[in-house]
Write an enzyme that holds these catalytic residues in place. Structure first.
Site, PDB file in Angstrom:
ATOM      1  N   LYS A 307       1.415  11.544  17.741  1.00  0.00           N
ATOM      2  CA  LYS A 307       1.153  12.100  16.409  1.00  0.00           C
ATOM      3  C   LYS A 307      -0.351  11.975  16.201  1.00  0.00           C
ATOM      4  CE  LYS A 307       1.999  11.189  11.461  1.00  0.00           C
ATOM      5  NZ  LYS A 307       2.810  10.434  10.478  1.00  0.00           N
ATOM      6  N   GLU A 311      -1.591  12.901   8.494  1.00  0.00           N
ATOM      7  CA  GLU A 311      -1.334  11.787   7.580  1.00  0.00           C
ATOM      8  C   GLU A 311      -2.187  10.566   7.915  1.00  0.00           C
ATOM      9  OE1 GLU A 311       2.968  11.365   7.809  1.00  0.00           O
ATOM     10  OE2 GLU A 311       3.215  12.887   6.261  1.00  0.00           O
ATOM     11  N   ARG A 344       3.390  16.155  18.818  1.00  0.00           N
ATOM     12  CA  ARG A 344       4.076  16.591  17.596  1.00  0.00           C
ATOM     13  C   ARG A 344       3.342  17.725  16.871  1.00  0.00           C
ATOM     14  NH1 ARG A 344       5.148  12.717  13.561  1.00  0.00           N
ATOM     15  NH2 ARG A 344       7.324  13.186  13.213  1.00  0.00           N
ATOM     16  N   ARG A 361       0.965  23.949   2.609  1.00  0.00           N
ATOM     17  CA  ARG A 361       1.254  23.026   3.722  1.00  0.00           C
ATOM     18  C   ARG A 361       2.212  23.647   4.734  1.00  0.00           C
ATOM     19  NH1 ARG A 361       3.899  17.025   2.884  1.00  0.00           N
ATOM     20  NH2 ARG A 361       4.954  16.875   4.893  1.00  0.00           N
ATOM     21  N   LYS A 385       9.223  19.656  13.840  1.00  0.00           N
ATOM     22  CA  LYS A 385      10.286  19.361  12.869  1.00  0.00           C
ATOM     23  C   LYS A 385      11.053  20.649  12.557  1.00  0.00           C
ATOM     24  CE  LYS A 385       8.219  15.337  10.700  1.00  0.00           C
ATOM     25  NZ  LYS A 385       7.984  14.525   9.511  1.00  0.00           N
ATOM     26  N   ASP A 390       9.113  18.884   5.597  1.00  0.00           N
ATOM     27  CA  ASP A 390       9.370  17.515   6.056  1.00  0.00           C
ATOM     28  C   ASP A 390      10.797  17.085   5.751  1.00  0.00           C
ATOM     29  OD1 ASP A 390       9.019  15.020   7.039  1.00  0.00           O
ATOM     30  OD2 ASP A 390       7.717  14.285   5.438  1.00  0.00           O
ATOM     31  N   GLU A 418      15.831   9.730   5.327  1.00  0.00           N
ATOM     32  CA  GLU A 418      14.661   9.506   4.467  1.00  0.00           C
ATOM     33  C   GLU A 418      14.737  10.250   3.126  1.00  0.00           C
ATOM     34  OE1 GLU A 418      10.971  10.545   6.328  1.00  0.00           O
ATOM     35  OE2 GLU A 418       9.842  10.341   4.468  1.00  0.00           O
TER      36      GLU A 418
HETATM   37  C1  GCV Z   1       6.296   8.335  10.626  1.00  0.00           C
HETATM   38  C2  GCV Z   1       6.918  11.857   6.750  1.00  0.00           C
HETATM   39  C3  GCV Z   1       7.390  10.451   6.554  1.00  0.00           C
HETATM   40  C4  GCV Z   1       6.507   9.460   7.285  1.00  0.00           C
HETATM   41  C5  GCV Z   1       6.515   9.847   8.769  1.00  0.00           C
HETATM   42  C6  GCV Z   1       6.007  11.272   8.885  1.00  0.00           C
HETATM   43  C7  GCV Z   1       6.054  11.753  10.325  1.00  0.00           C
HETATM   44  O1  GCV Z   1       5.705  12.044   6.113  1.00  0.00           O
HETATM   45  O2  GCV Z   1       7.418  10.158   5.194  1.00  0.00           O
HETATM   46  O3  GCV Z   1       7.032   8.179   7.110  1.00  0.00           O
HETATM   47  O4  GCV Z   1       5.704   8.977   9.513  1.00  0.00           O
HETATM   48  O5  GCV Z   1       6.825  12.127   8.124  1.00  0.00           O
HETATM   49  O6  GCV Z   1       7.059  12.350  10.665  1.00  0.00           O
HETATM   50  O7  GCV Z   1       5.116  11.535  11.059  1.00  0.00           O
END
Ligand code: GCV
Length: 850
Positions: A307, A311, A344, A361, A385, A390, A418
């Site tokens: 990754k 973020e 990713r 986004r 994803k 998300d 989540e």
């Molecule tokens: C592991 C979202 C989740 C994060 C996660 C991120 C990702 O933002 O809230 O916790 O980080 O996705 O998939 O990298």
């Protein structure tokens, strides 16, 4: 009998005895869920055809994985059928189970015709030689043979006939991995079932028993890889190879290959270099040395997950480089060892400008990766994803899957819940995943469903597949909610064969997990299949995304949190309308990233499905959906419908008393009751927020006008005082009532209900780190006590902590006095919101008062 049935309704124990008596069922043993779907429960009765089962077994292959296949067959048959198999070293001159690779079976069994199998495929067949019956479990390779053994055991556990187990299957795709987001300190990001099974205090755990058991569970459903640490990777991971190799040892007997997530800046942080620029030779050499070191310790290492530039994670953009530069550098190091890079696609800027109506986004992944198509090395897989945002309750399929035709891709699905109730709500995700996998992206105006793209069929790619973010933890039952394991099982079944129906997955899992009682199987299957739409109804329908607290724990309702920040999960609600305009003509242009047929479908209001309408369009509240109902009334109604449906799940579950062991029955019931209460919190918060935003009333006048409710403000208070709640919509009038600086406070209501039986619910707030206690009294006599000790993700009164305590079947008469007495604990001031008194269905009777 009628009398007995009536009493059965009123006590779990009596119901248990009653159903056992009526059904002639045997008493059910206590179970803790630790075996998952591999319980191997004794069959009763054993199917007649199993009498022909051989009592000898021979394994032709000598690998560790093959040894597991053999010992698993012995273990399963002993436990389920009550027979202990005799282990032979050669094919015996009597009936026998014979395990081997197709090559080995061809050599050992005259007349055996090997079926054509793909990599890791298996075949189960019967062969008669010289009057003896041989039951053959063949694999294209040892892993395939292990999968064949588990296939047979699953068939036995479900009481299938021997004939039905004969089968030849090969997996849809080579990559069938789980990712764990475990941190080295033992926590798990977005994990809801306890601490890490791999790490504690910065090291690999000394006891890796659970790691081995996890690999066995994964192998039983065809998973062949596991990434053990968080994608927000700690660079120190690369200094722990020796410890990590112990985890790989625990995985190896089950054919599960280990992989690791790595941080891009590792060369700088743990390597002591002054750069981590992927274009720098020293950096490439450093990675090559690390990868060689990994393979020296873990020869079957699967590969690296990355990754980057997302973020807050470091990445190649810092040096003006691209994902291709970063991924290919790692791929070069891995290539000689046969390893892969999963890079990713979840790369986006989380400091977007809310005032920029073109900012989006959802566009990010395609904008960044599509121009790079064709440049990734052949052992790179871009891990994308399922949707462009998300893991929301509903999203469209990411257009990037159609945008990378010369690149290997894998779909990343989230098993850990989540945004989906965090394993406190039941949400069976295979139903949702099927909508993505079956979605036809119509690349090049031909059929290209997502499943065919990641399986490599659509664009003839050699690599690709399925990655599930699992996040099991040390909780005895792996995933906290007894029904949540169905998601891990379902992910694996779809990764093996994406054409498997959600119904098959649900009923197979139920049989393996709870047994073959037909009423039980049909009820649990129905509950599972309905659960995702129900969750969608009371959270974020019509493509609004989940509407949860996105700047907090992603659990309870907080619609406003979507807006006005850099995260870009916007719904752009104003006083006139709601939704993101993502059209090309007037919006962000996101829809233009899809192939033309899909883009046209989403662009037109005629063809855009209602369930994604607000993801694609901004529409006025008065807009009429395909149903003819206005948008705003649909939002209101779906939330009421969803909350009612969640209550219906509880009723369905209660019909299973006595058909499931008491431990799992009660644990699940408690969670389902909690969910039904939280669904009301969701309903009220979202409907209130939209009513205020739109200024349009619910045409049934329900919002904040519940005739059964008495708010704390309407009660006689002793010590309880109001405080503002944030967000306001998660409590009545934006206020909670707290008991501060006192040992106890009370809220009292004078009732004037017709005599009858009622359910009394108290809405209170349960913080994570304290345990206030409450007592409910009727005419000064205690009728209920409870402790606010649930570990919900919050330390303040809000939609994450709002919780319901319900007492059923309370007899009331006019003039009764009801009192809630709260005793604070630590920082938790025994906060309350309201009490709700609902007549029990059919509960008004002659003289119910004691
Ligand atoms: C592991 C979202 C989740 C994060 C996660 C991120 C990702 O933002 O809230 O916790 O980080 O996705 O998939 O990298």
């Amino acid at each position: 009998m009628a009398d007995r049935i009536y009493r059965c309704h009123n006590s779990f124990l009596l119901r248990f005895i009653c159903v056992s008596f009526i059904c002639g069922a045997i008493p059910l043993n206590a179970e803790d869920g630790s075996e998952g779907w591999l319980r191997y429960a004794p069959l009763s009765p054993v199917p007649v055809s199993y009498a022909r089962m051989p009592v000898s077994i021979v394994q032709l292959d000598s690998s560790k994985v093959s040894a597991s296949a053999e010992s698993e067959i012995i273990r399963g048959i002993r436990s389920m059928v009550g027979r202990t198999l005799r282990v032979e070293t050669n094919v015996p001159d009597r009936d026998a189970w014979v395990l081997g690779t197709t090559e080995e079976l061809r050599g050992a069994m005259p007349g055996y015709r090997a079926p054509k199998l793909g990599h890791e495929g298996f075949s189960v067949s019967a062969l008669q030689v010289r009057g003896h019956h041989y039951w053959l479990i063949a694999g294209a390779d040892p892993r395939g043979m292990l999968y064949g053994a588990f296939h047979v055991l699953s068939g036995i556990a479900r009481g299938e006939s021997i004939r039905a187990m004969e089968d030849s299957e090969s997996p849809a795709a080579p990559v069938r991995w789980v990712n764990q987001w475990d941190n080295l300190n033992g926590t798990i990001e977005r994990g809801y079932a306890g601490r890490s099974i791999f790490f504690e205090n910065g090291s690999v755990r000394s006891d890796l028993t659970r790691a081995g058991e996890y690999a066995r569970l994964l192998a039983s459903v065809g998973i062949n890889g596991c990434t053990i640490n968080n994608v927000n990777a700690d660079p120190r991971m690369l200094t722990m190879i020796r410890g990590v190799s112990r985890i790989a040892d625990a995985f190896r007997p089950w054919g599960v290959r280990l992989s690791m997530s790595v941080a891009s800046n590792s060369p700088q942080v743990v390597g002591g270099l002054d750069t981590f620029d992927p274009g720098n030779e020293k950096v490439a050499a450093w990675w090559k040395a690390r990868v060689d070191e990994i393979y020296a310790a873990i020869p079957d290492f699967a590969g690296l997950v990355v990754k980057a530039d997302s973020e807050g994670q470091p990445g190649p953009s810092q040096y003006g480089r691209t994902p291709v530069d970063a991924a290919n550098m790692l791929a070069t190091a891995l290539k000689p060892h046969g390893g892969v890079v999963l890079y990713r696609g979840f790369v986006y800027n989380h400091h977007l400008d809310w005032n920029d109506l073109k900012a989006d986004r959802a566009r990010a992944a395609y904008d960044i990766f599509h121009p790079l198509d064709g440049q990734f090395a052949d052992n790179v897989i871009v891990q994308i994803k399922n949707g462009p945002i998300d893991f929301q309750v509903r999203e469209p399929v990411s257009p990037l899957f159609a945008g990378l035709q010369k690149t290997n891709t894998a779909v990343e699905l989230q098993v850990t819940q989540e945004y989906m109730g965090q394993q406190r709500h039941v949400v069976f995700l295979p139903v949702q995943w099927k909508t993505y996998l079956d979605f036809d992206l119509r690349a090049e105006n031909r059929s290209t469903p997502l499943k065919d793209i990641v399986d490599g069929k659509s664009f003839r790619r050699p690599l690709g597949g399925y990655v599930g973010v699992a996040n099991v933890g040390l909780d005895t039952n792996w995933m906290a909610h007894p029904l949540a394991m169905a998601n891990l099982y379902g992910f694996a079944r779809l990764a093996w064969n994406p054409d498997t129906t959600a119904e098959t997955i649900a009923s197979d899992w139920t049989r393996l997990t709870f047994g073959n009682d037909e009423k039980l199987v049909s009820t649990v299957t129905r509950v599972l299949l309905s659960s995702w739409p129900i969750y969608e109804h009371y959270t974020g329908p019509l493509g609004l995304q989940t509407l949860t607290n996105i700047t907090g724990p992603h659990f309870g309702p907080a619609p406003q949190s979507q807006e006005n920040n850099g995260w870009g999960q916007w719904i752009r609600a104003d006083h006139d309308g709601v939704g993101m305009d993502r059209t090309v003509a007037t919006g962000t242009g996101f829809i233009g990233q899809y192939p033309p047929e899909v883009a046209a479908m989403y662009t037109s209001l005629e063809t855009c499905p209602d369930n994604l309408l607000l993801f694609m369009h901004h529409e006025p509240y008065t807009y009429r959906l395909h149903t003819g109902k206005t948008l705003i009334q649909t939002i209101y109604d779906l939330h009421y419908q969803g909350a009612d449906e969640a209550a219906g799940i509880v009723r369905q579950w209660k019909t299973l008393a006595g058909r499931i062991d008491p431990e799992r029955y009660e644990k699940t019931l408690g969670l389902l009751e909690y969910q039904a209460g939280h669904a009301i919190v969701w309903r009220d918060a979202v409907d209130r927020w939209f009513a205020k935003m739109s200024g349009i009333a619910d045409d049934q006048g329900r919002i904040d006008h519940d005739p059964n409710r008495i708010t704390a403000a309407e009660m006689q208070l002793d010590g309880y005082t109001p405080v503002d709640v944030t967000p306001w919509e998660t409590a009545t009038d934006g206020k909670a009532y707290i008991c501060k600086d006192r040992a106890a406070c009370t809220a009292t209501a004078h009732l004037n209900r017709p005599a009858g039986l009622y359910d009394i619910a108290v809405e209170y707030f349960d913080y994570r780190q304290a345990a206030s206690t409450f007592q409910l009294s009727l005419n000064q006599k205690a009728i209920g006590t409870w402790t606010a000790d649930n570990t919900l993700p919050g330390q303040a009164p809000n939609g994450d902590t709002s919780t319901r305590y319900t007492l059923r079947g309370v007899a009331l008469r006019p003039g009764d006095v009801l009192t809630i007495e709260g005793h604070p604990d630590g920082n938790e001031p025994a906060p309350i919101d309201y009490v709700e008194i609902t007549p029990e269905a059919g509960g008004v009777v002659g003289n119910p008062h004691p």
